[in-house]
Scaffold this motif. Structure first.
Motif, PDB file in Angstrom:
ATOM      1  N   THR A 212      42.553  42.174 -25.334  1.00  0.00           N
ATOM      2  CA  THR A 212      42.274  41.790 -24.388  1.00  0.00           C
ATOM      3  C   THR A 212      43.634  42.191 -23.018  1.00  0.00           C
ATOM      4  OG1 THR A 212      43.254  39.971 -24.696  1.00  0.00           O
ATOM      5  CG2 THR A 212      40.973  39.948 -24.855  1.00  0.00           C
ATOM      6  N   GLY A 213      44.913  42.517 -24.173  1.00  0.00           N
ATOM      7  CA  GLY A 213      45.978  42.650 -23.270  1.00  0.00           C
ATOM      8  C   GLY A 213      47.239  44.089 -24.179  1.00  0.00           C
ATOM      9  N   THR A 214      48.291  44.225 -23.079  1.00  0.00           N
ATOM     10  CA  THR A 214      48.992  44.906 -24.525  1.00  0.00           C
ATOM     11  C   THR A 214      50.299  44.481 -23.902  1.00  0.00           C
ATOM     12  OG1 THR A 214      48.913  46.782 -22.009  1.00  0.00           O
ATOM     13  CG2 THR A 214      47.661  47.648 -24.422  1.00  0.00           C
ATOM     14  N   PRO A 215      51.262  44.720 -25.159  1.00  0.00           N
ATOM     15  CA  PRO A 215      51.009  45.310 -26.112  1.00  0.00           C
ATOM     16  C   PRO A 215      50.289  43.925 -26.909  1.00  0.00           C
ATOM     17  CG  PRO A 215      52.973  44.513 -26.119  1.00  0.00           C
ATOM     18  CD  PRO A 215      52.553  44.267 -24.655  1.00  0.00           C
ATOM     19  N   THR A 216      49.532  44.701 -28.008  1.00  0.00           N
ATOM     20  CA  THR A 216      48.986  44.082 -28.981  1.00  0.00           C
ATOM     21  C   THR A 216      48.686  44.915 -30.537  1.00  0.00           C
ATOM     22  OG1 THR A 216      46.836  43.721 -27.801  1.00  0.00           O
ATOM     23  CG2 THR A 216      46.654  43.500 -30.046  1.00  0.00           C
ATOM     24  N   VAL A 217      49.726  43.922 -30.842  1.00  0.00           N
ATOM     25  CA  VAL A 217      50.471  44.103 -32.621  1.00  0.00           C
ATOM     26  C   VAL A 217      49.727  43.887 -33.433  1.00  0.00           C
ATOM     27  CG1 VAL A 217      52.594  44.513 -33.781  1.00  0.00           C
ATOM     28  CG2 VAL A 217      52.726  44.882 -31.145  1.00  0.00           C
ATOM     29  N   LEU A 218      48.934  44.419 -33.986  1.00  0.00           N
ATOM     30  CA  LEU A 218      48.711  44.256 -35.572  1.00  0.00           C
ATOM     31  C   LEU A 218      49.289  44.312 -37.119  1.00  0.00           C
ATOM     32  CD1 LEU A 218      46.580  44.518 -33.740  1.00  0.00           C
ATOM     33  CD2 LEU A 218      45.011  43.159 -35.284  1.00  0.00           C
ATOM     34  N   VAL A 219      49.756  43.407 -38.381  1.00  0.00           N
ATOM     35  CA  VAL A 219      50.051  43.621 -39.158  1.00  0.00           C
ATOM     36  C   VAL A 219      49.222  43.657 -40.204  1.00  0.00           C
ATOM     37  CG1 VAL A 219      52.185  43.508 -40.984  1.00  0.00           C
ATOM     38  CG2 VAL A 219      52.487  44.130 -38.243  1.00  0.00           C
ATOM     39  N   ALA A 220      48.773  44.995 -40.996  1.00  0.00           N
ATOM     40  CA  ALA A 220      47.793  44.075 -42.004  1.00  0.00           C
ATOM     41  C   ALA A 220      46.586  43.621 -41.301  1.00  0.00           C
ATOM     42  CB  ALA A 220      48.468  43.769 -43.346  1.00  0.00           C
ATOM     43  N   GLY A 221      45.786  43.894 -39.711  1.00  0.00           N
ATOM     44  CA  GLY A 221      44.752  43.420 -39.685  1.00  0.00           C
ATOM     45  C   GLY A 221      45.464  41.756 -38.705  1.00  0.00           C
ATOM     46  N   LYS A 222      45.789  41.033 -39.142  1.00  0.00           N
ATOM     47  CA  LYS A 222      46.362  40.077 -38.693  1.00  0.00           C
ATOM     48  C   LYS A 222      47.592  40.515 -36.747  1.00  0.00           C
ATOM     49  CE  LYS A 222      46.213  37.728 -42.815  1.00  0.00           C
ATOM     50  NZ  LYS A 222      46.637  37.335 -43.347  1.00  0.00           N
ATOM     51  N   LYS A 223      47.028  39.445 -35.717  1.00  0.00           N
ATOM     52  CA  LYS A 223      48.275  39.587 -34.846  1.00  0.00           C
ATOM     53  C   LYS A 223      49.211  38.809 -34.922  1.00  0.00           C
ATOM     54  CE  LYS A 223      47.457  39.435 -29.233  1.00  0.00           C
ATOM     55  NZ  LYS A 223      46.800  38.661 -28.540  1.00  0.00           N
ATOM     56  N   LEU A 224      50.017  39.725 -34.078  1.00  0.00           N
ATOM     57  CA  LEU A 224      51.365  38.342 -33.830  1.00  0.00           C
ATOM     58  C   LEU A 224      51.258  38.131 -32.599  1.00  0.00           C
ATOM     59  CD1 LEU A 224      54.225  41.118 -35.662  1.00  0.00           C
ATOM     60  CD2 LEU A 224      52.841  39.506 -36.718  1.00  0.00           C
ATOM     61  N   ASP A 225      51.774  36.905 -32.535  1.00  0.00           N
ATOM     62  CA  ASP A 225      51.827  36.369 -30.724  1.00  0.00           C
ATOM     63  C   ASP A 225      52.828  36.633 -30.649  1.00  0.00           C
ATOM     64  OD1 ASP A 225      49.404  35.361 -31.444  1.00  0.00           O
ATOM     65  OD2 ASP A 225      50.121  33.476 -32.189  1.00  0.00           O
ATOM     66  N   GLN A 226      54.170  37.316 -30.887  1.00  0.00           N
ATOM     67  CA  GLN A 226      55.734  37.339 -30.509  1.00  0.00           C
ATOM     68  C   GLN A 226      56.172  38.650 -31.125  1.00  0.00           C
ATOM     69  OE1 GLN A 226      56.635  36.252 -28.096  1.00  0.00           O
ATOM     70  NE2 GLN A 226      54.424  34.771 -27.365  1.00  0.00           N
ATOM     71  N   PRO A 227      55.060  39.459 -30.989  1.00  0.00           N
ATOM     72  CA  PRO A 227      55.779  41.089 -31.419  1.00  0.00           C
ATOM     73  C   PRO A 227      57.527  41.347 -31.312  1.00  0.00           C
ATOM     74  CG  PRO A 227      54.552  41.873 -29.799  1.00  0.00           C
ATOM     75  CD  PRO A 227      54.936  40.194 -29.714  1.00  0.00           C
ATOM     76  N   THR A 228      57.965  40.320 -32.512  1.00  0.00           N
ATOM     77  CA  THR A 228      59.612  40.704 -32.392  1.00  0.00           C
ATOM     78  C   THR A 228      59.960  41.420 -33.013  1.00  0.00           C
ATOM     79  OG1 THR A 228      59.936  38.612 -33.028  1.00  0.00           O
ATOM     80  CG2 THR A 228      60.123  38.705 -31.269  1.00  0.00           C
ATOM     81  N   PRO A 229      60.952  42.041 -33.454  1.00  0.00           N
ATOM     82  CA  PRO A 229      61.856  42.535 -34.853  1.00  0.00           C
ATOM     83  C   PRO A 229      61.797  41.541 -36.130  1.00  0.00           C
ATOM     84  CG  PRO A 229      63.494  42.846 -32.306  1.00  0.00           C
ATOM     85  CD  PRO A 229      61.976  42.344 -32.292  1.00  0.00           C
ATOM     86  N   GLN A 230      62.017  40.224 -35.790  1.00  0.00           N
ATOM     87  CA  GLN A 230      62.533  39.338 -37.169  1.00  0.00           C
ATOM     88  C   GLN A 230      60.629  39.144 -37.548  1.00  0.00           C
ATOM     89  OE1 GLN A 230      63.301  38.827 -33.831  1.00  0.00           O
ATOM     90  NE2 GLN A 230      65.191  39.690 -33.960  1.00  0.00           N
ATOM     91  N   ALA A 231      59.811  39.093 -36.415  1.00  0.00           N
ATOM     92  CA  ALA A 231      58.212  38.959 -36.589  1.00  0.00           C
ATOM     93  C   ALA A 231      58.077  39.887 -37.046  1.00  0.00           C
ATOM     94  CB  ALA A 231      57.646  38.306 -35.427  1.00  0.00           C
ATOM     95  N   LEU A 232      57.706  41.369 -36.717  1.00  0.00           N
ATOM     96  CA  LEU A 232      57.595  42.364 -37.525  1.00  0.00           C
ATOM     97  C   LEU A 232      57.778  42.544 -38.416  1.00  0.00           C
ATOM     98  CD1 LEU A 232      57.649  44.886 -35.015  1.00  0.00           C
ATOM     99  CD2 LEU A 232      55.650  44.907 -36.135  1.00  0.00           C
ATOM    100  N   THR A 233      59.555  42.632 -39.507  1.00  0.00           N
ATOM    101  CA  THR A 233      59.822  42.136 -40.388  1.00  0.00           C
ATOM    102  C   THR A 233      59.191  41.488 -41.214  1.00  0.00           C
ATOM    103  OG1 THR A 233      61.901  42.931 -39.385  1.00  0.00           O
ATOM    104  CG2 THR A 233      61.687  42.573 -41.542  1.00  0.00           C
ATOM    105  N   ALA A 234      58.987  40.212 -40.696  1.00  0.00           N
ATOM    106  CA  ALA A 234      58.367  39.060 -41.385  1.00  0.00           C
ATOM    107  C   ALA A 234      56.747  39.143 -42.030  1.00  0.00           C
ATOM    108  CB  ALA A 234      58.627  37.962 -40.533  1.00  0.00           C
ATOM    109  N   ALA A 235      56.287  39.569 -41.400  1.00  0.00           N
ATOM    110  CA  ALA A 235      54.808  40.073 -41.851  1.00  0.00           C
ATOM    111  C   ALA A 235      54.644  41.254 -42.285  1.00  0.00           C
ATOM    112  CB  ALA A 235      53.989  40.489 -40.022  1.00  0.00           C
ATOM    113  N   VAL A 236      55.578  41.924 -42.026  1.00  0.00           N
ATOM    114  CA  VAL A 236      55.266  43.060 -43.462  1.00  0.00           C
ATOM    115  C   VAL A 236      55.473  42.666 -44.926  1.00  0.00           C
ATOM    116  CG1 VAL A 236      56.169  45.392 -43.812  1.00  0.00           C
ATOM    117  CG2 VAL A 236      55.456  45.256 -41.465  1.00  0.00           C
TER     118      VAL A 236
END
Length: 241
Positions: A212-236
């Motif tokens: 519904t908006g951009t950017p929309t970031v999903l890691v392994a199919g799960k959406k990150l509410d706050q796609p910060t560098p830390q959140a990305l690394t932790a989700a991966v």
């Protein structure tokens, strides 16, 4: 006798004038006919060209390198998939690329992730030239030349302001040349709107997927509410990479 000669001479003059007038009329209408033919030919030519461009823009052409049901362009070969839905007119997407883009690159280089970039067009209203659609289409054309990511980067580096006309086609082509897209195929695709219908199609598919908006970031199919560098690394890492 003299009067007879005068009448004969006058008759010849009148006949000559009438003949001249007939020739003038024929020449005039011949000229008008030629001009009309040229105008009609020009209109037909313009109509054909316009029709061809409309047909090109209306025909769904999927870039050969597109993945995920023809909606994205992949980078990397790691086991965890990151999906990024972006609009090249979106300032928040630009901010995401500046702050989290380097982390994404590190994860790609470490062979931890495969990134799928989804260029979508939800902000056409934020420009006067449907820039979101045009830039997404240009990015698709860049993928055909093997330069999607490089073009993706240069588009964000030259992002126009919301509410502006956006970059014109000539500038989009110039940016392509700056990353090595120097062949006529790229310019033709941008000018001919080859991937306009594709941009619309992938935007519709993104909406159907709940974007519904951009950017929309999903890691392994799960959406990150706050796609910060830390959140990305932790989700991966949580996904097992």
């Amino acid at each position: 006798m003299s009067k007879g000669k005068d009448r004969a001479q006058a008759k010849k003059v009148v006949q000559a004038q009438l003949a001249k007038e007939r020739r003038r009329t024929v020449t005039l209408w011949t000229t008008v006919g030629v001009v009309a033919v040229l105008v009609i030919a020009g209109l037909i030519g313009w109509g054909v060209a316009a029709g061809q461009e409309k047909d090109t823009a209306g025909k769904l052409t999927v870039p050969p390198s597109a993945v995920d049901d023809g909606t994205a362009f992949a980078r990397g070969s790691g086991p965890v998939t990151i999906d990024i839905y972006e609009d090249f007119m979106c300032p928040v997407c630009h901010e995401f690329e500046k702050t989290s883009g380097p982390t994404v690159t590190q994860l790609v280089d470490a062979k931890k992730v495969t990134v799928r970039y989804h260029p979508i067009a939800i902000l056409d209203r934020a420009s006067t030239t449907e820039y979101s659609t045009r830039s997404a289409g240009a990015a698709a054309a860049a993928s055909v030349g093997g330069k999607f990511f490089e073009y993706h980067e240069v588009l964000f580096a030259n992002q126009p302001a919301e509410g502006s006309a956006g970059l014109d086609d000539a500038k989009l082509i110039e940016l392509g040349r700056s990353v090595g897209l120097t062949d006529a195929a790229f310019a033709d695709a941008v000018n001919g709107r080859t991937y306009t219908a594709w941009a619309t199609d992938v935007t519709d598919k993104a909406s159907a997927r709940g974007v519904t908006g951009t950017p929309t970031v999903l890691v392994a199919g799960k959406k990150l509410d706050q796609p910060t560098p830390q959140a990305l690394t932790a989700a991966v890492e949580a996904a097992g990479a």
